[in-house]
Design a protein around this motif. Sequence first.
Motif, PDB file in Angstrom:
ATOM      1  N   ALA A 157       0.833  -1.206   0.000  1.00 20.85           N
ATOM      2  CA  ALA A 157       0.000   0.000   0.000  1.00 20.85           C
ATOM      3  C   ALA A 157       0.866   1.254   0.000  1.00 20.85           C
ATOM      4  CB  ALA A 157      -0.925  -0.012   1.221  1.00 20.85           C
ATOM      5  N   ALA A 158       1.995   1.189   0.685  1.00 22.47           N
ATOM      6  CA  ALA A 158       2.859   2.371   0.799  1.00 22.47           C
ATOM      7  C   ALA A 158       3.463   2.778  -0.542  1.00 22.47           C
ATOM      8  CB  ALA A 158       3.970   2.098   1.813  1.00 22.47           C
ATOM      9  N   THR A 159       3.535   1.852  -1.500  1.00 21.88           N
ATOM     10  CA  THR A 159       4.173   2.182  -2.774  1.00 21.88           C
ATOM     11  C   THR A 159       3.215   2.901  -3.730  1.00 21.88           C
ATOM     12  OG1 THR A 159       3.533   0.101  -3.861  1.00 21.88           O
ATOM     13  CG2 THR A 159       5.597   0.106  -2.631  1.00 21.88           C
ATOM     14  N   ARG A 160       1.925   2.827  -3.434  1.00 23.93           N
ATOM     15  CA  ARG A 160       0.922   3.261  -4.408  1.00 23.93           C
ATOM     16  C   ARG A 160       1.074   4.722  -4.827  1.00 23.93           C
ATOM     17  NH1 ARG A 160      -3.858   0.816  -2.036  1.00 23.93           N
ATOM     18  NH2 ARG A 160      -2.754  -1.115  -2.482  1.00 23.93           N
ATOM     19  N   GLU A 161       1.327   5.588  -3.828  1.00 25.61           N
ATOM     20  CA  GLU A 161       1.350   7.021  -4.155  1.00 25.61           C
ATOM     21  C   GLU A 161       2.767   7.548  -4.356  1.00 25.61           C
ATOM     22  OE1 GLU A 161      -0.694   8.630  -0.839  1.00 25.61           O
ATOM     23  OE2 GLU A 161      -2.547   7.583  -1.363  1.00 25.61           O
ATOM     24  N   ALA A 162       3.714   6.645  -4.482  1.00 26.09           N
ATOM     25  CA  ALA A 162       5.111   7.088  -4.548  1.00 26.09           C
ATOM     26  C   ALA A 162       5.411   7.876  -5.813  1.00 26.09           C
ATOM     27  CB  ALA A 162       6.047   5.888  -4.429  1.00 26.09           C
ATOM     28  N   HIS A 163       4.747   7.532  -6.925  1.00 25.68           N
ATOM     29  CA  HIS A 163       5.048   8.181  -8.202  1.00 25.68           C
ATOM     30  C   HIS A 163       3.852   7.988  -9.139  1.00 25.68           C
ATOM     31  CE1 HIS A 163       7.047   8.942 -12.059  1.00 25.68           C
ATOM     32  NE2 HIS A 163       7.971   9.594 -11.365  1.00 25.68           N
ATOM     33  N   PRO A 164       3.576   8.982 -10.016  1.00 21.88           N
ATOM     34  CA  PRO A 164       2.420   8.843 -10.922  1.00 21.88           C
ATOM     35  C   PRO A 164       2.496   7.595 -11.806  1.00 21.88           C
ATOM     36  CG  PRO A 164       3.267  11.075 -10.986  1.00 21.88           C
ATOM     37  CD  PRO A 164       4.203  10.292 -10.120  1.00 21.88           C
ATOM     38  N   ALA A 165       3.707   7.144 -12.147  1.00 19.32           N
ATOM     39  CA  ALA A 165       3.834   5.978 -13.022  1.00 19.32           C
ATOM     40  C   ALA A 165       3.400   4.693 -12.319  1.00 19.32           C
ATOM     41  CB  ALA A 165       5.272   5.831 -13.509  1.00 19.32           C
ATOM     42  N   LEU A 166       3.153   4.776 -10.999  1.00 14.86           N
ATOM     43  CA  LEU A 166       2.798   3.575 -10.241  1.00 14.86           C
ATOM     44  C   LEU A 166       1.315   3.530  -9.890  1.00 14.86           C
ATOM     45  CD1 LEU A 166       5.762   3.658  -7.703  1.00 14.86           C
ATOM     46  CD2 LEU A 166       5.654   2.437  -9.871  1.00 14.86           C
ATOM     47  N   GLU A 167       0.582   4.549 -10.379  1.00 15.69           N
ATOM     48  CA  GLU A 167      -0.780   4.744  -9.899  1.00 15.69           C
ATOM     49  C   GLU A 167      -1.672   3.507 -10.020  1.00 15.69           C
ATOM     50  OE1 GLU A 167      -2.332   8.262 -11.669  1.00 15.69           O
ATOM     51  OE2 GLU A 167      -1.242   9.459 -10.179  1.00 15.69           O
ATOM     52  N   ARG A 168      -1.691   2.911 -11.198  1.00 13.04           N
ATOM     53  CA  ARG A 168      -2.678   1.854 -11.396  1.00 13.04           C
ATOM     54  C   ARG A 168      -2.176   0.475 -11.016  1.00 13.04           C
ATOM     55  NH1 ARG A 168      -5.124   3.390 -16.326  1.00 13.04           N
ATOM     56  NH2 ARG A 168      -6.156   5.381 -15.975  1.00 13.04           N
ATOM     57  N   GLY A 169      -0.905   0.210 -11.217  1.00 19.61           N
ATOM     58  CA  GLY A 169      -0.374  -1.159 -11.072  1.00 19.61           C
ATOM     59  C   GLY A 169      -0.429  -1.682  -9.649  1.00 19.61           C
ATOM     60  N   VAL A 170      -0.050  -2.913  -9.481  1.00 20.93           N
ATOM     61  CA  VAL A 170       0.000  -3.504  -8.147  1.00 20.93           C
ATOM     62  C   VAL A 170       1.439  -3.908  -7.819  1.00 20.93           C
ATOM     63  CG1 VAL A 170      -2.370  -4.318  -8.058  1.00 20.93           C
ATOM     64  CG2 VAL A 170      -0.631  -5.751  -9.103  1.00 20.93           C
ATOM     65  N   GLY A 171       1.650  -4.295  -6.590  1.00 21.53           N
ATOM     66  CA  GLY A 171       2.975  -4.691  -6.157  1.00 21.53           C
ATOM     67  C   GLY A 171       2.894  -5.920  -5.273  1.00 21.53           C
ATOM     68  N   ALA A 172       4.038  -6.523  -5.056  1.00 24.27           N
ATOM     69  CA  ALA A 172       4.113  -7.667  -4.152  1.00 24.27           C
ATOM     70  C   ALA A 172       5.347  -7.492  -3.287  1.00 24.27           C
ATOM     71  CB  ALA A 172       4.211  -8.970  -4.940  1.00 24.27           C
ATOM     72  N   ALA A 173       5.176  -7.689  -1.976  1.00 23.25           N
ATOM     73  CA  ALA A 173       6.318  -7.588  -1.060  1.00 23.25           C
ATOM     74  C   ALA A 173       6.564  -8.950  -0.435  1.00 23.25           C
ATOM     75  CB  ALA A 173       6.036  -6.555   0.023  1.00 23.25           C
ATOM     76  N   PHE A 174       7.812  -9.321  -0.321  1.00 21.29           N
ATOM     77  CA  PHE A 174       8.177 -10.577   0.326  1.00 21.29           C
ATOM     78  C   PHE A 174       9.587 -10.438   0.854  1.00 21.29           C
ATOM     79  CE2 PHE A 174       8.547 -10.889  -4.329  1.00 21.29           C
ATOM     80  CZ  PHE A 174       9.907 -11.087  -4.489  1.00 21.29           C
ATOM     81  N   SER A 175      10.053 -11.471   1.566  1.00 19.96           N
ATOM     82  CA  SER A 175      11.414 -11.374   2.076  1.00 19.96           C
ATOM     83  C   SER A 175      12.251 -12.505   1.498  1.00 19.96           C
ATOM     84  CB  SER A 175      11.423 -11.423   3.605  1.00 19.96           C
ATOM     85  OG  SER A 175      10.955 -12.672   4.038  1.00 19.96           O
ATOM     86  N   VAL A 176      13.561 -12.251   1.485  1.00 17.39           N
ATOM     87  CA  VAL A 176      14.508 -13.231   0.969  1.00 17.39           C
ATOM     88  C   VAL A 176      15.600 -13.384   2.027  1.00 17.39           C
ATOM     89  CG1 VAL A 176      16.191 -13.663  -0.844  1.00 17.39           C
ATOM     90  CG2 VAL A 176      14.064 -12.522  -1.415  1.00 17.39           C
ATOM     91  N   PRO A 177      15.869 -14.601   2.505  1.00 13.95           N
ATOM     92  CA  PRO A 177      16.933 -14.765   3.490  1.00 13.95           C
ATOM     93  C   PRO A 177      18.298 -14.813   2.813  1.00 13.95           C
ATOM     94  CG  PRO A 177      15.782 -16.853   3.148  1.00 13.95           C
ATOM     95  CD  PRO A 177      15.230 -15.880   2.146  1.00 13.95           C
TER      96      PRO A 177
END
Lengths: 95, 591
Positions: B473-493
């Motif tokens: 959710a935090a990435t949504r308003e970061a930049h106009p080019a990101l407005e519509r798309g979605v993201g996925a967050a995960f971790s890598v050890p």
Amino acid sequence: MNTPEPAPSDTELRSWLRARVAHYAQLDAAAIDTTATLTTYGLDSVYALILCGDIEDHLGLALEPTVAWDHPTIDALAGHLEETLAQTSPSGESR
Amino acid sequence: MEHEHRSFVELMGARAAEHGDRTALIFSADPLRAEADETVTYGELDRSARQVAALLQDRFSIGDRLLVLHPSGTGFARSLLGCMYAGMIPVPAPPPDGRQRRLADRLAAIARDAGAAGALADGTDREALVSWTKEQELGGVTVLAPHSVTDELPPPNRWRPPPADPHAPAFLQYTSGSTDDPKGVMVDHANLLANARILAAIADMRAGRPVGGWLPLYHDFGLIGLLLTPLVLGGRSVLMPPTAFLKRPHTWLTLIDRHGIDFSPAPNFAYDLCLTRITDEQLAGLDLSRWRCAVNGAEPVQAATVEAFTRRFAAAGLRPEAMLPGYGMAETTLVVSGDRPARRAVITEVDAAAFEGGELLAPAPGAPVHRIVSSGPAEHLDVRIIDADGGKTLPDGRVGEIWVRGPNVARGYWGRPDETRRVFDAVTPDGESGFLRTGDLGILHEGELYVTGRTKELIIVRGRNLYPQDLEAATREAHPALERGVGAAFSVPVPEEEVVVVRECRADRVAPDELAHVAARVRDRLTRDVGVPAHNVVLVPPGTVARTTSGKIQRRLLRRRFLGGELPILHAELSPAVRARLGEVAGGDVS
């Protein structure tokens, strides 16, 4: 983004800060823009405190723990520290 | 050690009567300056708690929830105990700092979920909290500063003891749930006393062996591990501010040395921080020979950290068996298991390929090896390993979800009966009831419990539980080019867990040389709004982030494709460790 060169006006303090930030962000010092906010490089509140401790030890100053939040770029931080140092001049008065 | 008391309050009253002049608490504002230490005896703590309780009983009702927002220190302890003495339910939480919106929003969500009637804080924070209640429209929350001059405390004899009910909630612990949807674990008095008994049995804790450290008290590790357990045992709790540790890690070890601390816990990252930040000169001045239990928990324990810390601090007298890996969570009050203090941490080498497939096998000669750290014998709680679908109980040597049962398993989540039944009262495939589903993956091997991952998509960074939807959710308003798309967050050890955020970006909206700027904006947002160091940001074309037909983001699939080098990448900012891991898999350069 811009690829800042170590400007000739870089003070020693600024390059020292840049090296610390580069270290915590795991980037080359050359990739660090001194006008960008530290959060741009993923430095969160934990790193802000670690950096604050670094600066205190490096300069022998006592700072507010929030100093890196209140002055969120390297330039702003360097400016603030230079001012603080000037106030803690040899004449003795520490504000 | 006796535990015939029905509540923590009854027990504290008895302790104050029995040994009122014994030191209960030392707060060291600056561990490098002994003269800054503040000492509180059992008698003083009991008297303060009665006074605070009398004040609260004038204004609130039994069973009311009250936020406890003091920073680490004696004020926190007096207010926390005051709430319990009043028969009210304290809700420890981090106060808003006026800078990070995340903290203010999260605290408001906690206040709403708990239905908080009041908030207790230091006098210096009162004004900021009153503004916070206004901003967040929390008119029902009364802010009190019980230890400042403005709220004068009534005499202790005005206090009316609440009924001693072992099953009354002792406090609510909010470390679970996303920012928008926090979950309060209800710990009752019996849970708290049982947890202290189990912890004491694991680590051989005694009244004469001081406990201490820097962990924040709004988190179960600090609240139970540092403050409440030593009080239950009649021992001494020595506290310092978390910020002092982060600024100068050697202050923690100085505290341990100066106060002869026997038991001091911290998450893995803290031991790493000591390794990188403590100088040889600082080390030379330390005597750590009395530090018997260096408990390592709350986030995955790294074999390399255990070994490096043990090796380097041996020079300061640290015993080779001092580091105790442990496992637990707020849902079990604090502890599930912990290593025995009299032996070195158990690190087992397993076959890496079989391990990825969920099986523990001895490594084949020449085959890649993975090292796992034991969280100690599974001997104080009932522990079962259940396969992913809950279909069967797995034998030793197989990875599955860890289910546990014991007297310190909490009563449930505040105000969530359905989720409580599902999570806290599960029935195993063999028909055993009353189990907690931990959501963690683990393996039993020769009686030892190894924690290997999570069934949930939770990300743990420095002991903090992060929910991927908050990062996305935090990435949504970061930049106009990101407005519509979605993201996925995960971790890598790698091997410490690092956050990776994959974000769809409309490349037609930005010039190619602007992509680095977009990634920087994403990182900035994540750091400021979620407070997480997000070194890895991957921009991908729209349509790359896979979702189910119901719209659920398929994080595991994305993670697998990312690690396999299969994502179409527009731009990636990666840490050296993640880059190395990808290079290994893909055999190529991905930047």
